[in-house]
Design an enzyme around this catalytic site. Structure first.
Site, PDB file in Angstrom:
ATOM      1  N   ASN A 159       1.014  -1.351  -0.001  1.00  0.00           N
ATOM      2  CA  ASN A 159      -0.091   0.090   0.051  1.00  0.00           C
ATOM      3  C   ASN A 159       1.046   1.424   0.021  1.00  0.00           C
ATOM      4  O   ASN A 159       1.590   1.545   0.836  1.00  0.00           O
ATOM      5  CB  ASN A 159      -0.854  -0.122   1.442  1.00  0.00           C
ATOM      6  N   GLU A 160       0.923   1.941  -0.790  1.00  0.00           N
ATOM      7  CA  GLU A 160       1.285   3.099  -1.005  1.00  0.00           C
ATOM      8  C   GLU A 160       2.761   3.328  -0.771  1.00  0.00           C
ATOM      9  O   GLU A 160       3.434   4.058   0.200  1.00  0.00           O
ATOM     10  CB  GLU A 160       0.800   4.197   0.126  1.00  0.00           C
ATOM     11  N   GLU A 274      -9.196   3.240  -1.976  1.00  0.00           N
ATOM     12  CA  GLU A 274      -9.600   4.181  -0.914  1.00  0.00           C
ATOM     13  C   GLU A 274     -10.361   5.292  -1.651  1.00  0.00           C
ATOM     14  O   GLU A 274      -9.610   5.839  -2.552  1.00  0.00           O
ATOM     15  CB  GLU A 274      -8.451   4.937   0.078  1.00  0.00           C
TER      16      GLU A 274
END
Ligand SMILES: *[C@@H]1O[C@H](CO)[C@@H](O)[C@H](O)[C@H]1NC(C)=O
Ligand SMILES: *[C@@H]1O[C@H](CO)[C@@H](O)[C@H](O)[C@H]1NC(C)=O
Ligand SMILES: *[C@@H]1O[C@H](CO)[C@@H](O)[C@H](O)[C@H]1NC(C)=O
Length: 490
Positions: A159-160, A274
């Protein structure tokens, strides 16, 4: 497995597997009937990342405390979500009851295999030194802990971990490496398909990794190195945390048309891992993007849905509900925010039946393109050498071959309690707990959108009056008062 009415009537239940979900082209679909499965859900981490307890006797994660899960599954179910995303998990905690709660509520899980604890994530500042056998052992333990739950449909390999230009040059090979390791492990040690993908930062601004970086990453992760369909280091899906639709933004001002244009020819599913911009600050979010995401033809065709960030209100203010007692995340009462009521209304306005009836056999499938440095638009900033993907560390080979050992491999429970003691309040502070009884979906049905629940939902909504017992109450019976409350709000 069919749930017998007789069993329901006496309060016992039998764990039923939700339908298996696989991928075809750029969509998820139900293996059984070939219908598309659109993700409609939210991020679930009560207390935020800070609440993830990694040491001490009371270590916990969001799926390790059943009393909390029962309360929250009731709220999330009534919203109509069909997926929750959970970050930060401890493989060695017991998750059986929480996962069964969500399973029986008709809700799938998408899980991050990484956590903030040392040795359990790739450090984006120094990927090379953190990709090692100890890291992979933990990743594989998370797979062992969750692979046995049939409602777990995906793992996020990362994630990211690309936010700026340096990270865009250095980190992509590590994302492909972890993706490959996870896919190989699942292929060898799981008896069913579980998708593996990545959740990217929206780095489209110049201060991030650059205008083209999200497209570059999608190209980088979605291509096939030798041109083969089942390239193990190719992501099964690509997800992006996108916050570009804020407040009263319109389709034109949201940045979404650019996304459709960029990703129209995608060979793999893309979804919003998200979404839910919280600007202007302090105002309830209208969630106007929902109508576009699930209503516009080009969006439905191109994307696979999205996950709203996030269930609880934390310091960064992206919540749908607030916990009245922040010190007692598990025992606290829950107050719905206006954001929750707005989102619920937005979901209610979507024509879900239209989406349900899309069959994947009639859709255009784009085969994975062959990887080539030519496909990388911002070559000066972005990794473009596909031979640089690191090999499995030799000390991790035994984990891959034999499987990692873990004592508590997860398993859905045959029976469980649906009652919870905490109270639920609407945004004015009136208690509405009764309208949020947790409902067991009969025959392992997937939780439906609010607007569809009135017809053919759980039990048809008539054969049970005992919401307070551990027995399912018809979804229609539960949803009707919620809808009435929402209508009264207008
Ligand atoms: C969201 O909530 C606010 C406050 O209740 C309200 O003014 C606004 O109209 C709502 N927006 C939508 C789209 O329902
Ligand atoms: C396909 O199966 C899923 C899972 O059982 C179900 O939710 C969906 O409604 C079905 N689609 C159609 C068009 O019947
Ligand atoms: C909250 O109170 C306002 C003002 O009395 C009312 O209009 C609204 O319907 C109430 N909201 C809910 C969810 O009951």
């Amino acid at each position: 497995m069919r749930l017998s009415t007789a069993l329901v009537a006496i309060g016992a239940t039998v764990a039923s597997a939700l339908p298996q979900i696989e991928i075809k082209g750029n969509q998820f679909y139900f293996t059984g009937n070939g219908s598309e499965f659109k993700i409609r859900g939210l991020a679930y981490q009560p207390g935020g990342q800070q609440a993830f307890k990694s040491d001490g006797n009371d270590r916990f994660d969001p799926l390790s405390r059943p009393d909390q899960c029962r309360r929250d599954a009731a709220v999330i179910q009534s919203l109509g979500a069909n997926v929750i995303r959970v970050y930060n998990l401890h493989a060695d905690l017991n998750h059986d009851e929480c996962v069964t709660v969500f399973n029986n509520a008709g809700i799938y899980l998408m899980l991050d295999v990484n956590s903030p604890v040392v040795n359990t994530h790739i450090n984006k500042e120094n990927a090379k030194s953190t990709y090692h056998h100890g890291y992979l052992e933990n990743v594989f333990k998370v797979v062992e802990a969750f692979k046995g739950y049939s409602n777990v449909i995906a793992f996020f390999a990362g994630n990211e971990i690309i936010d700026d230009k340096k990270q865009a040059r250095e980190n992509p090979p590590y994302i492909r490496a972890v993706t490959r390791d996870l896919k190989q492990y699942i292929k060898k040690h799981s008896d069913r398909f579980i998708a593996v993908g990545y959740a990217a930062t929206d780095t489209r601004s110049e201060s991030g990794a650059g205008r083209d970086s999200v497209v570059d990453l999608w190209n980088y992760l979605g291509c096939s190195i030798e041109g083969e369909q089942d390239d193990m280091s190719r992501a099964d899906f690509f997800a992006v945390n996108i916050y570009s639709w804020c407040g009263d933004a319109t389709w034109e001002s949201s940045g979404y048309p650019e996304l459709v244009k960029n990703f129209a020819e995608t060979s793999l599913p893309i979804f919003w891992s998200e979404h839910g911009c919280n600007k202007p600050e302090g105002e309830p979010r209208p969630f106007n993007e929902i109508a576009a995401m699930y209503g516009r033809e080009e969006m439905i065709k191109t994307f696979a849905g999205g996950l709203v960030f996030e269930y609880t209100q934390e310091e960064n203010k992206y919540g749908l509900v607030t916990l009245s007692d922040k010190k007692d995340i598990m025992g606290s009462n829950v107050k719905l925010m206006k954001d929750f009521e707005n989102l619920s209304k937005q979901y209610d306005g979507v024509d879900w039946n239209k989406i349900k009836n899309i069959k994947t056999d009639s859709m255009k499938v784009v085969p994975p393109p062959k990887c080539s440095s030519d496909m990388i638009l911002g070559k000066s900033n972005f990794a473009s050498d596909f031979s640089a993907i690191p090999k499995l560390p030799s000390q991790a080979q035994k984990f891959m071959d034999d499987g990692v050992s873990l004592n508590n491999k997860g398993k859905l429970l045959d029976s469980m309690d649906y009652k919870f003691k905490q109270k639920i309040m609407d945004s004015n502070g009136s208690e509405v707990t009764k309208q949020f009884a947790l409902v067991e979906m009969p025959d392992a049905k997937v939780n439906d959108a609010p607007s569809n629940k009135g017809s053919g939902g759980a039990n048809g909504g008539k054969d049970d009056k005992s919401a307070a017992s551990s027995v399912a109450l018809g979804a229609a019976a539960v949803v009707a008062p919620v809808m009435a409350a929402l209508a009264a709000m207008l």
